[in-house]
Write a protein that holds these residues in place. Sequence first.
Motif, mmCIF file in Angstrom:
data_model
loop_
_atom_site.group_PDB
_atom_site.id
_atom_site.type_symbol
_atom_site.label_atom_id
_atom_site.label_comp_id
_atom_site.label_asym_id
_atom_site.label_seq_id
_atom_site.Cartn_x
_atom_site.Cartn_y
_atom_site.Cartn_z
ATOM 1 N N GLY A 29 0.794 -1.219 0.000
ATOM 2 C CA GLY A 29 0.000 0.000 0.000
ATOM 3 C C GLY A 29 0.826 1.267 0.000
ATOM 4 O O GLY A 29 0.343 2.333 0.348
ATOM 5 N N GLU A 30 2.112 1.151 -0.386
ATOM 6 C CA GLU A 30 2.992 2.313 -0.443
ATOM 7 C C GLU A 30 3.524 2.510 -1.861
ATOM 8 O O GLU A 30 3.367 1.648 -2.712
ATOM 9 N N MET A 51 -3.130 -2.707 -3.545
ATOM 10 C CA MET A 51 -3.838 -3.806 -2.890
ATOM 11 C C MET A 51 -5.269 -4.020 -3.356
ATOM 12 O O MET A 51 -5.785 -5.126 -3.297
ATOM 13 N N LEU A 52 -5.933 -2.936 -3.765
ATOM 14 C CA LEU A 52 -7.356 -3.036 -4.099
ATOM 15 C C LEU A 52 -7.677 -2.193 -5.332
ATOM 16 O O LEU A 52 -6.964 -1.240 -5.636
ATOM 17 N N PRO A 53 -8.773 -2.520 -6.036
ATOM 18 C CA PRO A 53 -9.088 -1.815 -7.284
ATOM 19 C C PRO A 53 -9.512 -0.361 -7.097
ATOM 20 O O PRO A 53 -8.995 0.523 -7.778
ATOM 21 N N SER A 54 -10.460 -0.089 -6.197
ATOM 22 C CA SER A 54 -10.948 1.283 -6.157
ATOM 23 C C SER A 54 -11.073 1.823 -4.735
ATOM 24 O O SER A 54 -11.469 1.120 -3.812
ATOM 25 N N ALA A 55 -10.736 3.093 -4.609
ATOM 26 C CA ALA A 55 -10.657 3.726 -3.296
ATOM 27 C C ALA A 55 -12.025 4.183 -2.816
ATOM 28 O O ALA A 55 -12.861 4.612 -3.612
ATOM 29 N N PRO A 56 -12.270 4.114 -1.485
ATOM 30 C CA PRO A 56 -13.459 4.761 -0.940
ATOM 31 C C PRO A 56 -13.240 6.271 -0.963
ATOM 32 O O PRO A 56 -12.108 6.727 -1.137
ATOM 33 N N LEU A 57 -14.302 7.039 -0.764
ATOM 34 C CA LEU A 57 -14.180 8.500 -0.788
ATOM 35 C C LEU A 57 -13.190 9.001 0.253
ATOM 36 O O LEU A 57 -13.145 8.479 1.370
ATOM 37 N N ASN A 58 -12.430 9.995 -0.098
ATOM 38 C CA ASN A 58 -11.521 10.678 0.833
ATOM 39 C C ASN A 58 -10.565 9.749 1.575
ATOM 40 O O ASN A 58 -10.318 9.909 2.763
ATOM 41 N N LYS A 107 -2.834 2.566 -1.839
ATOM 42 C CA LYS A 107 -3.385 1.235 -1.632
ATOM 43 C C LYS A 107 -4.322 0.850 -2.791
ATOM 44 O O LYS A 107 -4.516 -0.324 -3.083
ATOM 45 N N TYR A 108 -4.893 1.858 -3.447
ATOM 46 C CA TYR A 108 -5.933 1.608 -4.451
ATOM 47 C C TYR A 108 -5.481 1.998 -5.856
ATOM 48 O O TYR A 108 -4.874 3.059 -6.053
ATOM 49 N N PHE A 161 -5.787 -8.304 4.453
ATOM 50 C CA PHE A 161 -5.852 -6.843 4.403
ATOM 51 C C PHE A 161 -6.568 -6.358 3.149
ATOM 52 O O PHE A 161 -6.571 -5.183 2.849
ATOM 53 N N GLN A 162 -7.130 -7.288 2.406
ATOM 54 C CA GLN A 162 -7.699 -6.912 1.119
ATOM 55 C C GLN A 162 -9.207 -7.001 1.062
ATOM 56 O O GLN A 162 -9.775 -7.005 -0.020
#
Lengths: 157, 206
Positions: free
Chosen positions: A8-9, A46-53, A59-60, B156-157
């Motif tokens: 996530g960096e 780590m993940l496809p799409s970020a939550p808001l703010n 990470k996304y 963590f995912q």
Amino acid sequence: MIYNVGMGEAKVALGEDALRTLGLGSCVGVTLFDVFAQVAGLAHIMLPSAPLNTEDVFKYADTAIPLLLEQVLREGAYRNRIGAKVVGGAQMFAFSKGLDLVRIGPRNVEAIFTQLEMLRIPVLASDVGGHFGRTIQVKCDTGEVWIRTLKQGEHYI
Amino acid sequence: MGDAYSLNSQVADMLCELGNIGAGHAATALSELLQMPIAMRVPQVELIQVDEISAILGGAETLVACVFLQVTGDIEGTMFFIQSMESAKALVANIWTAEEGTDELSEIGSSALGEIGNILGANYLSALMDFTQLRMLPSVPLVAVDMAQAILSIAFQSEQAVGRYALVIHTAVHHREQQGDAHFLLFPTPFAQDVLLRALGIEGSI
């Protein structure tokens, strides 16, 4: 000097330095680099799409890639020379139909390719999918990516 | 940082007790399965950082054998029964034949390990269900043999996992003194943590 990029960096490095990230499973390592300027950035997504703010921007996929692009540009990369390499996005557990969490790897890869296409960054090489983990190291002066696995040996892309 | 990520001690004690109950039942099941005594270490409850999780297994790139269960129901989360390759082989050898080589489990060995993980996971969770009166249902067991970090990162995912820390209830067991530990790792989602605390009658949050 080899810089470690945690989960996530993201980090950017120059010249003879290298960037490394360990144990990519369904996470994806994306490097953006310009060989002439000898600038490379590496994000461990780590993940496809970020939550808001979100504060965890790297990470996304949808927040990480535009920001990583900004950072390599700031270090002297030239926009039209930047290429990308994409590694990871495995499905660590085989035979896992129906478990969304386990399918996160392919979804990450898809989101990253979409971002790269939107930003018109060519994907020069990739090594994605499969059922095994990968450690990668990016050489900033050549853009070469060394990939180490426990089961499929080592190779460069 | 610092304070924001330290656990309230009453909460930590309660969650340790859950680890005790769950892993205690799982260890009993394992002991019956193998017909030998199983030792259990004191459970630990930690807010662990994304990058630190594989340290308990010897580092990000260490070869490990893992059974993974996704937990659904009132409490959602992920559960891992994870250990070094060597100790997984020793475990499988107790109920099946010894395996050759070092880097891979045979198909039948891996399915035996999956079944052991399944039995242990079901025992762990059913003990917690009895105690909390909350439903926790394990998925089919999935087995992977690979780098520790590549496998554990899945904890963590989940889309709900926010930030760089996750709560883990960690209990280690071992069946022979010279054998390395096998670890039970239960990661309740942040939402599940609140549900859990309410069910246990604890005010406040993690």
